[in-house]
Design a protein around this motif. Structure first.
Motif, mmCIF file in Angstrom:
data_model
loop_
_atom_site.group_PDB
_atom_site.id
_atom_site.type_symbol
_atom_site.label_atom_id
_atom_site.label_comp_id
_atom_site.label_asym_id
_atom_site.label_seq_id
_atom_site.Cartn_x
_atom_site.Cartn_y
_atom_site.Cartn_z
ATOM 1 N N MET A 1 0.831 -1.210 0.000
ATOM 2 C CA MET A 1 0.000 0.000 0.000
ATOM 3 C C MET A 1 0.863 1.257 0.000
ATOM 4 S SD MET A 1 -2.918 1.360 -0.179
ATOM 5 C CE MET A 1 -3.803 -0.186 -0.104
ATOM 6 N N SER A 2 2.046 1.192 0.599
ATOM 7 C CA SER A 2 2.925 2.362 0.612
ATOM 8 C C SER A 2 3.478 2.647 -0.777
ATOM 9 C CB SER A 2 4.072 2.148 1.602
ATOM 10 O OG SER A 2 4.844 1.028 1.226
ATOM 11 N N GLY A 3 3.572 1.642 -1.645
ATOM 12 C CA GLY A 3 4.043 1.844 -3.008
ATOM 13 C C GLY A 3 5.511 2.207 -3.102
ATOM 14 N N GLY A 4 6.271 1.899 -2.086
ATOM 15 C CA GLY A 4 7.689 2.227 -2.094
ATOM 16 C C GLY A 4 7.991 3.681 -1.851
ATOM 17 N N LEU A 5 7.001 4.487 -1.490
ATOM 18 C CA LEU A 5 7.223 5.897 -1.222
ATOM 19 C C LEU A 5 7.828 6.078 0.165
ATOM 20 C CD1 LEU A 5 3.911 7.406 -2.671
ATOM 21 C CD2 LEU A 5 6.151 7.253 -3.773
ATOM 22 N N GLY A 6 8.751 7.016 0.267
ATOM 23 C CA GLY A 6 9.414 7.240 1.549
ATOM 24 C C GLY A 6 8.490 7.715 2.650
ATOM 25 N N PRO A 7 7.640 8.734 2.407
ATOM 26 C CA PRO A 7 6.749 9.204 3.485
ATOM 27 C C PRO A 7 5.756 8.158 3.972
ATOM 28 C CG PRO A 7 6.929 10.845 1.746
ATOM 29 C CD PRO A 7 7.579 9.604 1.217
ATOM 30 N N LEU A 8 5.387 7.213 3.096
ATOM 31 C CA LEU A 8 4.406 6.193 3.483
ATOM 32 C C LEU A 8 5.046 4.926 4.012
ATOM 33 C CD1 LEU A 8 1.852 6.489 0.528
ATOM 34 C CD2 LEU A 8 1.738 7.564 2.788
ATOM 35 N N SER A 9 6.349 4.840 4.031
ATOM 36 C CA SER A 9 7.013 3.622 4.506
ATOM 37 C C SER A 9 6.983 3.559 6.024
ATOM 38 C CB SER A 9 8.458 3.595 3.997
ATOM 39 O OG SER A 9 9.173 4.720 4.485
ATOM 40 N N LEU A 10 7.170 2.384 6.530
ATOM 41 C CA LEU A 10 7.148 2.157 7.975
ATOM 42 C C LEU A 10 8.428 2.698 8.594
ATOM 43 C CD1 LEU A 10 5.754 0.926 10.442
ATOM 44 C CD2 LEU A 10 6.818 -1.262 9.863
ATOM 45 N N ALA A 11 8.286 3.619 9.546
ATOM 46 C CA ALA A 11 9.439 4.242 10.191
ATOM 47 C C ALA A 11 9.916 3.382 11.354
ATOM 48 C CB ALA A 11 9.092 5.646 10.676
ATOM 49 N N GLU A 12 11.168 3.553 11.689
ATOM 50 C CA GLU A 12 11.743 2.787 12.803
ATOM 51 C C GLU A 12 11.124 3.193 14.130
ATOM 52 O OE1 GLU A 12 16.157 1.879 14.765
ATOM 53 O OE2 GLU A 12 15.950 3.164 13.001
ATOM 54 N N ASP A 13 10.787 4.456 14.262
ATOM 55 C CA ASP A 13 10.149 4.911 15.495
ATOM 56 C C ASP A 13 8.800 4.247 15.705
ATOM 57 O OD1 ASP A 13 9.651 6.309 17.789
ATOM 58 O OD2 ASP A 13 9.058 8.165 16.794
ATOM 59 N N ASP A 14 8.033 4.084 14.621
ATOM 60 C CA ASP A 14 6.736 3.413 14.734
ATOM 61 C C ASP A 14 6.899 1.939 15.099
ATOM 62 O OD1 ASP A 14 5.566 5.807 14.062
ATOM 63 O OD2 ASP A 14 5.383 5.319 11.925
ATOM 64 N N VAL A 15 7.904 1.296 14.553
ATOM 65 C CA VAL A 15 8.147 -0.106 14.900
ATOM 66 C C VAL A 15 8.509 -0.234 16.373
ATOM 67 C CG1 VAL A 15 9.588 -2.111 14.423
ATOM 68 C CG2 VAL A 15 8.838 -0.650 12.549
ATOM 69 N N THR A 16 9.310 0.680 16.872
ATOM 70 C CA THR A 16 9.684 0.648 18.294
ATOM 71 C C THR A 16 8.460 0.815 19.182
ATOM 72 O OG1 THR A 16 11.817 1.627 17.703
ATOM 73 C CG2 THR A 16 11.173 1.700 20.017
ATOM 74 N N LYS A 17 7.578 1.702 18.796
ATOM 75 C CA LYS A 17 6.356 1.888 19.579
ATOM 76 C C LYS A 17 5.477 0.638 19.542
ATOM 77 C CE LYS A 17 6.154 6.901 18.971
ATOM 78 N NZ LYS A 17 5.411 8.040 18.382
ATOM 79 N N MET A 18 5.373 0.005 18.392
ATOM 80 C CA MET A 18 4.570 -1.215 18.297
ATOM 81 C C MET A 18 5.144 -2.327 19.170
ATOM 82 S SD MET A 18 3.609 -1.473 14.252
ATOM 83 C CE MET A 18 2.666 -0.220 13.412
ATOM 84 N N LEU A 19 6.443 -2.460 19.167
ATOM 85 C CA LEU A 19 7.058 -3.499 19.991
ATOM 86 C C LEU A 19 6.890 -3.191 21.475
ATOM 87 C CD1 LEU A 19 10.357 -4.120 17.990
ATOM 88 C CD2 LEU A 19 8.280 -5.517 17.994
ATOM 89 N N ALA A 20 6.996 -1.924 21.856
ATOM 90 C CA ALA A 20 6.831 -1.552 23.263
ATOM 91 C C ALA A 20 5.395 -1.761 23.732
ATOM 92 C CB ALA A 20 7.245 -0.098 23.475
ATOM 93 N N ALA A 21 4.420 -1.574 22.838
ATOM 94 C CA ALA A 21 3.011 -1.757 23.192
ATOM 95 C C ALA A 21 2.524 -3.182 22.976
ATOM 96 C CB ALA A 21 2.145 -0.793 22.374
ATOM 97 N N THR A 22 3.425 -4.098 22.634
ATOM 98 C CA THR A 22 3.098 -5.529 22.392
ATOM 99 C C THR A 22 2.039 -5.672 21.308
ATOM 100 O OG1 THR A 22 1.420 -5.638 24.125
ATOM 101 C CG2 THR A 22 3.695 -6.090 24.774
ATOM 102 N N THR A 23 2.126 -4.844 20.266
ATOM 103 C CA THR A 23 1.181 -4.963 19.152
ATOM 104 C C THR A 23 1.425 -6.230 18.352
ATOM 105 O OG1 THR A 23 1.149 -2.550 19.031
ATOM 106 C CG2 THR A 23 0.273 -3.738 17.139
ATOM 107 N N HIS A 24 2.631 -6.738 18.358
ATOM 108 C CA HIS A 24 2.989 -7.900 17.539
ATOM 109 C C HIS A 24 2.617 -9.219 18.185
ATOM 110 C CE1 HIS A 24 6.177 -7.423 20.467
ATOM 111 N NE2 HIS A 24 6.608 -8.633 20.190
ATOM 112 N N LEU A 25 2.196 -9.228 19.426
ATOM 113 C CA LEU A 25 1.870 -10.466 20.123
ATOM 114 C C LEU A 25 0.403 -10.820 19.908
ATOM 115 C CD1 LEU A 25 3.752 -10.008 23.523
ATOM 116 C CD2 LEU A 25 4.513 -11.184 21.445
ATOM 117 N N GLY A 26 0.180 -11.972 19.304
ATOM 118 C CA GLY A 26 -1.185 -12.464 19.114
ATOM 119 C C GLY A 26 -1.574 -13.435 20.223
ATOM 120 N N SER A 27 -2.522 -14.278 19.932
ATOM 121 C CA SER A 27 -2.977 -15.275 20.898
ATOM 122 C C SER A 27 -2.415 -16.645 20.522
ATOM 123 C CB SER A 27 -4.508 -15.309 20.937
ATOM 124 O OG SER A 27 -5.024 -15.672 19.667
ATOM 125 N N GLU A 28 -2.717 -17.624 21.331
ATOM 126 C CA GLU A 28 -2.235 -18.978 21.060
ATOM 127 C C GLU A 28 -3.040 -19.659 19.967
ATOM 128 O OE1 GLU A 28 -2.154 -21.137 24.679
ATOM 129 O OE2 GLU A 28 -0.651 -19.837 25.640
#
Length: 296
Positions: A1-28
């Protein structure tokens, strides 16, 4: 969906926030339709969500929200307490209509009741807990955007955003990121850092809030007590004030000292009878009765 555009790409700061908020952890457990969003499964049985897929779906949902002409036609629903604060904040910043709490059945289909609404787009926090508005939205052809965990059903869901929808921090962060992307696409804010903090979207337990207020009051009382102990006593303060006043310029003029008058003792006279006789001689012995000066 970002189409390879820089402004729409996933930033490192956003990834850090997702990991800190346990967004990547699903259920069993995992649903067969959610397999495409799972990165791997840990040794303890917890599924890991692919955060790149999560970011792509956030951008897709933001584009769908921006396509609605009237922001108030977008309805955001959360029946669970952990997502109600995030829903209200999302509605405040994007102009969407928030429904926090219990959903009234028939609000989208029953035209007789007073709570009847006709939304153009529906956003739900949990596809399993908010199944009633999703089912009614399917009757009237309302597109649905849902935050889904690995075990969430995708029936009648048009855009599924894979994330951990059981954590209060994860729910608040996802609504914060979705609101930020909506405002960016509308041109309200720039691509720079959004000034609104993610903490405003997080759920706060009322008991924890009361405890924090009580601790703040106790800390204020302790600080006041320490300040009173450090302050000098009243006696020392008055003495220092008197010293400073004496050394400085006198603001009030003091009167000149008066010389004391010497005391002179009266001559001693021990004969009291003589004084009595002298007083009696001074009395006029004229006969008032025989006087005729008052007669007419």
């Amino acid at each position: 969906m970002s189409g390879g555009l820089g402004p729409l790409s996933l930033a490192e700061d956003d990834v850090t926030k997702m990991l800190a908020a346990t967004t990547h952890l699903g259920s069993e457990n995992s649903d067969y339709q959610m397999q495409q969003y799972i990165f791997k499964r840990r040794a303890d049985g917890v599924h890991i969500i692919n955060l790149r897929r999560t970011w792509e779906k956030v951008l897709l949902a933001a584009r769908a929200i921006v396509a609605i002409e009237r922001p108030s036609d977008v309805y955001v629903i959360s029946s669970r307490p952990h997502g109600q604060r995030a829903v209200l904040k999302f509605g405040h910043y994007t102009g969407a209509t928030a429904i926090a709490g219990r959903y009234t059945p028939g609000a989208f289909t029953n035209q007789i009741q007073a709570a009847f609404r006709e939304p153009r787009l529906l956003i739900v926090t949990d596809a399993r807990a908010d199944h009633q508005p999703i089912t009614e939205a399917s009757y009237v052809n309302i597109p649905v955007i849902a935050f889904c965990n690995t075990d969430s059903p995708l029936r009648y869901v048009d855009i599924a955003i894979p994330c951990n929808n059981k954590s209060p921090h994860s729910i608040g962060l996802m609504f914060w990121m979705l609101a930020r992307e909506v405002l960016r696409l509308r041109g309200t804010i720039t691509r720079d850092r959004w000034k609104v903090m993610t903490d405003l979207f997080f759920y706060r337990d009322p008991e924890d809030a009361e405890k924090e207020e009580q601790q703040a009051k106790e800390l204020a009382q302790q600080t006041k007590a320490v300040e009173m102990e450090v302050a000098p006593p009243m006696g020392l303060a008055s003495e220092s004030w008197a010293t400073e006043t004496s050394t400085g310029v006198d603001l009030v003029a003091t009167p000149a000292p008066v010389a004391p008058v010497p005391y002179t003792a009266a001559p001693a006279n021990d004969d009291w009878s003589a004084d009595t006789e002298q007083w009696s001689e001074q009395v006029d012995n004229s006969d008032w009765a025989s006087s005729n000066q008052w007669n007419p």
